[in-house]
Design a protein around this motif. Structure first.
Motif, short mmCIF file in Angstrom:
data_model
loop_
_atom_site.label_atom_id
_atom_site.label_comp_id
_atom_site.label_asym_id
_atom_site.label_seq_id
_atom_site.Cartn_x
_atom_site.Cartn_y
_atom_site.Cartn_z
N GLY A 97 0.81 -1.23 0.00
CA GLY A 97 0.00 0.00 0.00
C GLY A 97 0.83 1.25 0.00
O GLY A 97 0.32 2.34 0.22
N SER A 150 3.60 4.24 -1.34
CA SER A 150 3.49 5.27 -2.36
C SER A 150 3.59 4.71 -3.77
O SER A 150 4.41 3.85 -4.06
N SER A 151 2.75 5.20 -4.65
CA SER A 151 2.74 4.77 -6.04
C SER A 151 3.53 5.73 -6.91
O SER A 151 3.35 5.76 -8.12
N THR A 196 1.27 8.46 -8.72
CA THR A 196 0.34 8.02 -9.76
C THR A 196 -0.92 7.47 -9.13
O THR A 196 -0.87 6.61 -8.27
N SER A 197 -2.06 7.97 -9.58
CA SER A 197 -3.33 7.47 -9.08
C SER A 197 -3.56 6.06 -9.57
O SER A 197 -3.20 5.71 -10.70
N SER A 198 -4.16 5.22 -8.73
CA SER A 198 -4.43 3.84 -9.13
C SER A 198 -5.32 3.78 -10.36
O SER A 198 -5.26 2.83 -11.14
N LEU A 249 -4.62 11.53 -4.68
CA LEU A 249 -4.21 10.17 -4.34
C LEU A 249 -4.92 9.70 -3.09
O LEU A 249 -5.29 10.50 -2.22
N SER A 250 -5.12 8.41 -3.00
CA SER A 250 -5.69 7.84 -1.79
C SER A 250 -4.66 7.92 -0.67
O SER A 250 -3.48 8.20 -0.90
N ALA A 310 -3.36 5.50 0.96
CA ALA A 310 -2.33 4.49 0.74
C ALA A 310 -1.34 4.94 -0.32
O ALA A 310 -0.13 4.68 -0.22
N GLU A 311 -1.84 5.62 -1.36
CA GLU A 311 -0.97 6.08 -2.44
C GLU A 311 -0.07 7.21 -1.98
O GLU A 311 1.02 7.40 -2.53
N GLN A 312 -0.51 7.98 -1.01
CA GLN A 312 0.28 9.08 -0.49
C GLN A 312 1.32 8.63 0.53
O GLN A 312 2.29 9.32 0.78
#
Length: 295
Positions: free
Chosen positions: A92, A94-95, A98-100, A129-130, A132-134
């Protein structure tokens, strides 16, 4: 982060020079290769959904890259386990900004910025971003970092895994040839007389709405947007007008047809090498699926 991260505009802004023309055996052939290629029928596009540029076949898509990198991480975790570490990547984490949602789109579908709903909601900014993405990825301990990367940063489990993946024919990013064709096609499309005419119509449409921009790139790259964390009402209004003028003058349809023509010419000139890339993508996906299933 503004939506300049979308493929087409990021490529256009990042280019410092045009890609050199393909060498030919005679002056006549060189002139022919340099001339704007003919385009077929120009589609009417109010969205890029379902559209695919010719080079798409030879490009790793966001979801494919995610699967390959996920398999790589599983192999690194196994390497770390063999060395006595209880280490795992946070699924979960950082991406990379990029948004999922972007992983469900092809690279072509993220081009030309004509998403009216996104413009009205986020202006030129990316969707939020969610949580989890942040979240920043967990920091490895000093011992873990050395095991992961070696003492010089070029070894460890990462190097071991990458060597094994390379032996199996896996690629984790687009080869230089594909990147060059992608960038070159974008640069040439921006310089194409048909695109310049389309941008003139777009600019006139924007002027009628009170905005002074020469091209859509100038609108999306306005420094005022980059300085803000979220879209202001002015940014949203500009993005909405931009999108409406794009659709009204079929800028995306013309752009898609013109850039496709340039890509087709380069694909024909490099067909055998690109077919090897296509096979490498197929191999990479098969291996990634095997690794993930066994993990």
């Amino acid at each position: 982060m503004t939506r300049k991260s979308r493929v087409v505009r990021q490529v256009a802004v990042a280019l410092g020079v045009a890609v050199a023309a393909v060498a030919c055996s005679s002056d006549d052939k060189a002139d022919s290769a340099a001339a704007p290629p003919a385009v077929g029928s120009i589609p009417q596009l109010a969205s890029m959904e379902g559209q695919a540029l010719p080079l798409e076949t030879y490009m790793l898509q966001p979801d494919q890259s995610a699967k390959i990198l996920g398999a790589r991480e599983r192999m690194v975790e196994q390497c770390m386990t063999r060395q006595g570490f209880d280490f795992s990547f946070d699924l979960g984490a950082s991406s990379g900004g990029t948004s999922s949602a972007d992983f469900t789109k092809s690279q072509s579908e993220m081009r030309y910025l004509i998403d009216a709903r996104a413009a009205a909601s986020y202006g030129y900014h990316s969707p939020p971003l969610s949580a989890a993405e942040q979240a920043p990825p967990p920091e490895p301990t000093a011992a873990e970092a050395q095991a992961l990367q070696g003492t010089d940063g070029n070894g460890g489990c990462f190097a071991e895994v990458d060597a094994k993946l390379a032996e199996r024919g896996v690629i984790i990013q687009d080869p230089a040839l594909v990147v060059d064709i992608n960038k070159g096609g974008m640069q040439r499309s921006l310089e194409d007389p048909r695109m310049k005419d389309a941008f003139t119509l777009w600019s006139r449409c924007m002027q009628e709405r009170g905005y002074a921009y020469a091209t859509p790139l100038d609108a999306s790259d306005d420094p005022r947007w980059e300085a803000a964390e979220t879209a202001s009402p002015e940014e949203v209004a500009t993005a909405v007008a931009d999108t409406e003028c794009m659709v009204a003058n079929n800028v995306a349809g013309i752009w898609f047809a013109v850039e496709s023509a340039y890509q087709k010419r380069e694909i024909e000139a490099n067909f055998e090498k690109l077919e090897e890339v296509r096979k490498a993508i197929d191999t990479s996906m098969r291996v990634a699926e095997e690794i993930t299933a066994q993990a």
